[in-house]
Design a protein around this motif. Structure first.
Motif, PDB file in Angstrom:
ATOM      1  N   SER A 157      -7.497  -2.328  -0.629  1.00 40.02           N
ATOM      2  CA  SER A 157      -8.544  -1.480  -0.073  1.00 40.02           C
ATOM      3  C   SER A 157      -8.129  -0.036  -0.206  1.00 40.02           C
ATOM      4  O   SER A 157      -6.987   0.274  -0.509  1.00 40.02           O
ATOM      5  CB  SER A 157      -8.758  -1.815   1.400  1.00 40.02           C
ATOM      6  OG  SER A 157      -7.536  -1.649   2.079  1.00 40.02           O
ATOM      7  N   LYS A 158      -9.080   0.808   0.005  1.00 38.96           N
ATOM      8  CA  LYS A 158      -8.868   2.238   0.130  1.00 38.96           C
ATOM      9  C   LYS A 158      -7.807   2.477   1.206  1.00 38.96           C
ATOM     10  O   LYS A 158      -7.800   1.767   2.214  1.00 38.96           O
ATOM     11  CB  LYS A 158     -10.204   2.831   0.567  1.00 38.96           C
ATOM     12  CG  LYS A 158     -10.194   4.304   0.793  1.00 38.96           C
ATOM     13  CD  LYS A 158     -11.565   4.783   1.251  1.00 38.96           C
ATOM     14  CE  LYS A 158     -11.362   6.184   1.794  1.00 38.96           C
ATOM     15  NZ  LYS A 158     -12.549   6.838   2.238  1.00 38.96           N
ATOM     16  N   GLU A 159      -6.955   3.459   1.007  1.00 36.55           N
ATOM     17  CA  GLU A 159      -5.851   3.654   1.948  1.00 36.55           C
ATOM     18  C   GLU A 159      -5.609   5.145   2.128  1.00 36.55           C
ATOM     19  O   GLU A 159      -5.364   5.855   1.153  1.00 36.55           O
ATOM     20  CB  GLU A 159      -4.618   2.929   1.375  1.00 36.55           C
ATOM     21  CG  GLU A 159      -3.349   3.172   2.100  1.00 36.55           C
ATOM     22  CD  GLU A 159      -3.522   2.926   3.567  1.00 36.55           C
ATOM     23  OE1 GLU A 159      -3.192   3.838   4.341  1.00 36.55           O
ATOM     24  OE2 GLU A 159      -4.006   1.855   3.959  1.00 36.55           O
ATOM     25  N   LYS A 160      -5.685   5.632   3.388  1.00 33.57           N
ATOM     26  CA  LYS A 160      -5.586   7.076   3.622  1.00 33.57           C
ATOM     27  C   LYS A 160      -4.245   7.526   4.189  1.00 33.57           C
ATOM     28  O   LYS A 160      -3.944   8.706   4.210  1.00 33.57           O
ATOM     29  CB  LYS A 160      -6.676   7.511   4.618  1.00 33.57           C
ATOM     30  CG  LYS A 160      -8.091   7.304   4.165  1.00 33.57           C
ATOM     31  CD  LYS A 160      -9.063   7.735   5.276  1.00 33.57           C
ATOM     32  CE  LYS A 160      -8.836   6.936   6.558  1.00 33.57           C
ATOM     33  NZ  LYS A 160      -9.606   7.401   7.706  1.00 33.57           N
TER      34      LYS A 160
ATOM     35  N   LYS B 162      -4.156  11.462  -4.962  1.00 37.28           N
ATOM     36  CA  LYS B 162      -2.928  10.689  -5.164  1.00 37.28           C
ATOM     37  C   LYS B 162      -2.665  10.546  -6.646  1.00 37.28           C
ATOM     38  O   LYS B 162      -3.591  10.519  -7.447  1.00 37.28           O
ATOM     39  CB  LYS B 162      -3.078   9.287  -4.586  1.00 37.28           C
ATOM     40  CG  LYS B 162      -3.266   9.231  -3.094  1.00 37.28           C
ATOM     41  CD  LYS B 162      -3.406   7.785  -2.665  1.00 37.28           C
ATOM     42  CE  LYS B 162      -4.000   7.693  -1.281  1.00 37.28           C
ATOM     43  NZ  LYS B 162      -4.333   6.294  -0.953  1.00 37.28           N
ATOM     44  N   ASP B 211     -10.556   5.399  -4.443  1.00 40.88           N
ATOM     45  CA  ASP B 211      -9.183   5.073  -4.082  1.00 40.88           C
ATOM     46  C   ASP B 211      -8.891   3.583  -4.265  1.00 40.88           C
ATOM     47  O   ASP B 211      -7.828   3.211  -4.769  1.00 40.88           O
ATOM     48  CB  ASP B 211      -8.939   5.485  -2.627  1.00 40.88           C
ATOM     49  CG  ASP B 211      -7.489   5.339  -2.210  1.00 40.88           C
ATOM     50  OD1 ASP B 211      -6.799   6.358  -2.115  1.00 40.88           O
ATOM     51  OD2 ASP B 211      -7.045   4.200  -1.987  1.00 40.88           O
ATOM     52  N   ALA B 212      -9.810   2.713  -3.877  1.00 42.38           N
ATOM     53  CA  ALA B 212      -9.550   1.267  -3.955  1.00 42.38           C
ATOM     54  C   ALA B 212      -9.385   0.822  -5.411  1.00 42.38           C
ATOM     55  O   ALA B 212      -8.551  -0.042  -5.703  1.00 42.38           O
ATOM     56  CB  ALA B 212     -10.674   0.488  -3.276  1.00 42.38           C
TER      57      ALA B 212
END
Lengths: 389, 389
Positions: A157-160, B162, B211-212
């Protein structure tokens, strides 16, 4: 997939998850063989089955279970969805795939056609699912059914979340020194259970709600000055950040302090770290950090109280305080009634807010000088145990 | 501040910026000494002064300037705000502070009191500013006035970008190997101009909107298989991510491919990377990457065209395509009129969208198998130069 590039850790995790998933669903085949009706027993995820465990200070799933019966017309579709999703996840596990929940939605989305016996006419057509919330809900069912978190099934998953500090970890095939990230930071992986802690030289963990404040504290050398691990959740924390913080607390025995804005939204962020989110109580047991402390910004920091002087002068209050909106007041009143906010300290905090109708951002503290925020306010509060547990 | 923890790079950057800022504003003192009226000449930031430079393919600030005159009643407040903000930024620079724009708003927020001659009565009271948009606007004025970007003045911000890949950089006091980040990634610093590129072994840069999807490609070893640098902007790119990408392109001569959803929002993300944002054309010269290519997902990938077959089957289109909303159509019609979208390829892309009223997410491509996305779709499109420039 060019599997030579995939880490050993992932391969091992896949093997484990695939076995558990297969065993759990093979039960259905056993039921079929015995001529029994097909039934899955899945822990209920309703609010009434989300129980606050006073002792462990965690929001947990209760004992209630629902029976999902294939031969019940009301449940047949959901039964089909559950088995379909489990098979997609299983396929992904054994094919070195790393799906996201959005992927899984797409992977399973199609129409089931019922054709006439002659096979030349479509009698009925039914979609597996239409909206992602349907497939998401089935994923959660599979998590509680198998006791495997989605991360253990290599669902990404998206990760912040970001971290820096005196800690060395092993992730994938690499050893990473989190004290050597320059001005940047280490972005936490979506599967933090696969991280090995190698060595640590830190006395506490500071979690900052806001990424920009994290950047400031990092750049000023906060975590070097006070041997610590600095983390940002960049707003509402995601699962990986929560699990990472929990592991630092549980396995490395590091106290965890949470720094948010002084408002109900900030309290809720703290609450998600500490207790878990209401809608997802099944995951709290693994993701929540019941030992986390709310470092601030507190109403006492702004206005002072019987035990201490405020950090802000009258003039600063005038310039920095933001008037609470109706939505804030409403949110505060809700939070006041949560089981885990019914301590003396929290009730006082929330009552002061409701009385003063005043919010404050961390940035207001930073504007008094980063020196003040990093080298006076935060360390002083930690030393004086001036936090809400 | 415990300045031993602050990097040398930062100290040098501070010294430079403080000198430029001081010199620029010392002009005002010179004007005063000469008895001239106090005037600042600042490049205008209106839409009419944002010019698309065909040759350099950049959105740039034109030649028009505004005169901010202290003795003009309509401009006196803005003049005061500009000088106030400059002095706050200068103080922060020389005090080893790292403010954010939110901080700067708080730092300058106060009331100016005009007292009666006897000094015992407040005749008039005026706030320096009430809303952050006022102080933000003044910061931009100072940027265009001094030609210093905020990052060069050590103003920090939230940062989402990132990166992973075959690149070693120096940031602060550390050397970081971006190919050794395990399953996690390197979170780019808010001041990417302070990064030194040490060595690189990559053939291109792939920027992924989501991002995912970045996590998936990273985990599958995409950047190892195809020697490359993998970046995510996690949605709309922030300034640091844009500057970082530009530097990779300009200094390391790496081609940059951008992968977004197939919809007007995705095109706009591409456009911000490539051209700059309309409201902030003054920064494009430094932040935009005019050489960036839109890799996909394109309408041709979905439906095919005269030059190629589609990547999706009829059944996949049925399951994956999302119907465009009215807002999408409106956005597409706006974008169609932007100067830099008036190429044959873009007009065809947008017209197909308007005709089909169909959107597609990258995740739909991933759901065909990560193997397909990572090891067929992306490399094939790069090899075939199947992108929109």
């Amino acid at each position: 997939m060019s599997s030579e590039f995939i880490s050993k850790v992932d391969k091992e995790a896949r093997r484990k998850a695939a076995n558990i998933l297969r065993d759990k669903f093979l039960n259905l085949v056993e039921q079929l063989k015995k001529g029994e009706p097909l039934v899955m027993e899945i822990p209920m995820r309703t609010l009434s089955n989300a129980i606050y465990d006073e002792k462990r200070k965690l929001l947990l799933l209760g004992e209630k279970k629902l029976r999902r019966n294939f031969l019940d017309l009301n449940e047949a579709k959901r039964f089909m969805q559950t088995v379909l999703m489990a098979s997609i996840i299983y396929d992904a596990l054994v094919s070195d795939e790393y799906p996201t929940i959005r992927d899984l939605y797409y992977r399973g989305k199609h129409s089931l056609l019922l054709k006439s016996i002659e096979g030349n006419k479509i009698v009925s057509e039914e979609n597996t699912w239409d909206e992602q919330k349907e497939s998401d809900s089935v994923i959660v069912d599979i998590e509680v059914f198998t006791s495997l978190l989605r991360e253990e099934m290599l669902i990404l998953s998206k990760e912040k979340g970001k971290v820096v500090g005196n800690l060395r970890i092993r992730s994938g095939n690499d050893v990473i020194d989190l004290s050597k990230t320059g001005h940047g930071a280490y972005a936490i992986e979506p599967t933090p259970d696969l991280i090995d802690f190698i060595d640590v030289d830190a006395e506490f963990v500071l979690v900052v709600e806001k990424d920009a404040v994290f950047q400031q504290l990092h750049r000023a050398g906060f975590w070097k000055q006070y041997k610590s691990i600095l983390i940002t959740s960049a707003g509402q924390p995601d699962r990986a950040t929560r699990r990472f913080v929990r592991r630092l607390n549980e396995e490395l025995k590091l106290p965890v302090y949470i720094l948010t804005d002084a408002d109900p939204y900030g309290w809720y962020i703290f609450s998600v770290f500490r207790i878990g989110s209401i809608s997802l109580s099944y995951e709290s047991e693994r993701l929540a950090t019941p030992d986390a402390k709310f470092l601030g910004v507190s109403m006492g920091d702004i206005f002072g109280n019987s035990r201490k002087k405020p950090y802000l002068s009258e003039a600063e209050r005038k310039n920095y305080i933001i008037k609470a909106k109706d939505a804030d007041i409403k949110r505060a009143e809700e939070i006041k009634n949560y089981e885990w906010f019914k301590t003396k300290a929290w009730q006082e905090e929330i009552n002061t807010f409701l009385q003063r109708k005043a919010k404050l951002e961390i940035e207001a503290m930073a504007s008094k000088g980063l020196k003040f925020l990093a080298f006076q306010y935060i360390p002083e509060k930690i030393t004086n145990k001036d936090y809400i547990a």
